[in-house]
Design a protein around this motif. Structure first.
Motif, mmCIF file in Angstrom:
data_model
loop_
_atom_site.group_PDB
_atom_site.id
_atom_site.type_symbol
_atom_site.label_atom_id
_atom_site.label_comp_id
_atom_site.label_asym_id
_atom_site.label_seq_id
_atom_site.Cartn_x
_atom_site.Cartn_y
_atom_site.Cartn_z
ATOM 1 N N HIS A 59 0.891 -1.056 -0.087
ATOM 2 C CA HIS A 59 -0.051 -0.026 0.016
ATOM 3 C C HIS A 59 0.802 1.280 0.113
ATOM 4 O O HIS A 59 0.446 2.256 -0.554
ATOM 5 N N ASP A 61 3.521 4.006 -1.397
ATOM 6 C CA ASP A 61 3.647 4.657 -2.769
ATOM 7 C C ASP A 61 5.290 4.366 -3.235
ATOM 8 O O ASP A 61 6.147 5.132 -2.545
ATOM 9 N N GLN A 118 -1.683 11.421 1.217
ATOM 10 C CA GLN A 118 -2.067 10.422 0.399
ATOM 11 C C GLN A 118 -2.358 9.328 1.273
ATOM 12 O O GLN A 118 -3.493 8.580 1.260
ATOM 13 N N ASP A 119 -1.528 8.908 2.456
ATOM 14 C CA ASP A 119 -1.714 7.734 3.202
ATOM 15 C C ASP A 119 -2.660 7.901 4.320
ATOM 16 O O ASP A 119 -3.742 7.052 4.367
ATOM 17 N N HIS A 121 -5.503 9.794 3.507
ATOM 18 C CA HIS A 121 -6.655 9.721 2.562
ATOM 19 C C HIS A 121 -7.205 8.319 2.313
ATOM 20 O O HIS A 121 -8.336 8.128 2.113
ATOM 21 N N GLU A 122 -5.922 7.532 2.368
ATOM 22 C CA GLU A 122 -6.472 6.236 1.948
ATOM 23 C C GLU A 122 -6.417 5.178 3.440
ATOM 24 O O GLU A 122 -6.425 3.870 3.253
ATOM 25 N N HIS A 123 -6.523 6.040 4.613
ATOM 26 C CA HIS A 123 -6.785 5.418 5.592
ATOM 27 C C HIS A 123 -5.742 4.302 6.247
ATOM 28 O O HIS A 123 -5.834 3.391 7.015
ATOM 29 N N PRO A 132 -7.543 -0.526 5.662
ATOM 30 C CA PRO A 132 -7.981 -1.321 4.522
ATOM 31 C C PRO A 132 -7.491 -2.882 4.411
ATOM 32 O O PRO A 132 -7.812 -3.782 3.711
#
Length: 211
Positions: A59, A61, A118-119, A121-123, A132
């Motif tokens: 997960h 980047d 970004q992390d 935002h993606e939980h 996730p």
């Protein structure tokens, strides 16, 4: 003998440089122990829950992590140029190299801030109820991810502040940049921060991507 950079209790500038270098090496040794404890904890948890670590590692980047690796490795080069230029008493090349190092360090923090955003935002925060993955170890991976990268960012911020202060003092001609161990000690600290990232990158960004 010029005494512009000489301070008690040193007998000469050579001893002053040696003392500055020795003090920095002692500090760096303590930092190695500090980060070594985190690396050891990471290794233990990863060994116990490899599947969760592998899934969670997919997960992060990889592109942003790679960009930051390039930025830091380049900054090590510019910092080395600054240190050697200072030894050669070349003021302008030293300032240019320090400015390049500063910009590269700030670039790293900018990319890292974007990645953190970004992390979130993606939980990808271990305490987030919408995390996730429910696999054992996935949350532990991101606990180590946030801990180690944030501590590294703090160390880099300290280095950036030190480079900024040195650059300003050189511009105002208030720093004994070529008659002391200042630039060499600063370069040692900067290289430590870079070496730590070289270890963090494969541990956090390449785990789970070999398949």
């Amino acid at each position: 003998m010029s005494t512009g950079a000489l301070h008690e209790p040193f007998e000469d500038l050579g001893r002053q440089r040696d003392a500055a270098e020795f003090g920095m090496w002692v500090f760096l040794a303590s930092e190695v122990v500090f980060f070594g404890a985190m690396f050891a904890g990471y290794a233990v948890y990863r060994h116990q829950r490899p599947e969760g670590f592998a899934v969670a590692g997919q997960h992060v980047d990889l592109v942003l992590g790679s960009i930051n690796t390039i930025l830091l490795l380049t900054s090590s080069g510019t910092m080395s140029v600054a240190a050697w230029s200072a030894r050669a008493n070349l003021r302008q090349p030293t300032m240019i190299a320090l400015a390049a190092t500063l910009l590269l360090g700030l670039g790293f923090l900018g990319v890292k801030a974007l990645e953190y955003q970004q992390d979130l935002h993606e939980h990808l925060w271990p305490g987030d109820p919408m995390f996730p993955s429910d696999l054992p170890g996935a949350r532990s991976f991101f606990a180590f991810y946030w801990l180690m990268t944030s501590v590294h960012a703090i160390h880099l911020s300290i280095g950036i502040a030190a480079v900024s202060i040195t650059l300003v003092r050189m511009r105002l001609r208030r720093a004994a940049w070529h008659r002391s161990g200042l630039l060499h000690a600063l370069a040692l600290y900067w290289h430590l921060v870079d070496v730590i990232w070289i270890f963090l990158f494969p541990l956090l960004y390449l785990v789970g991507r070999s398949a």
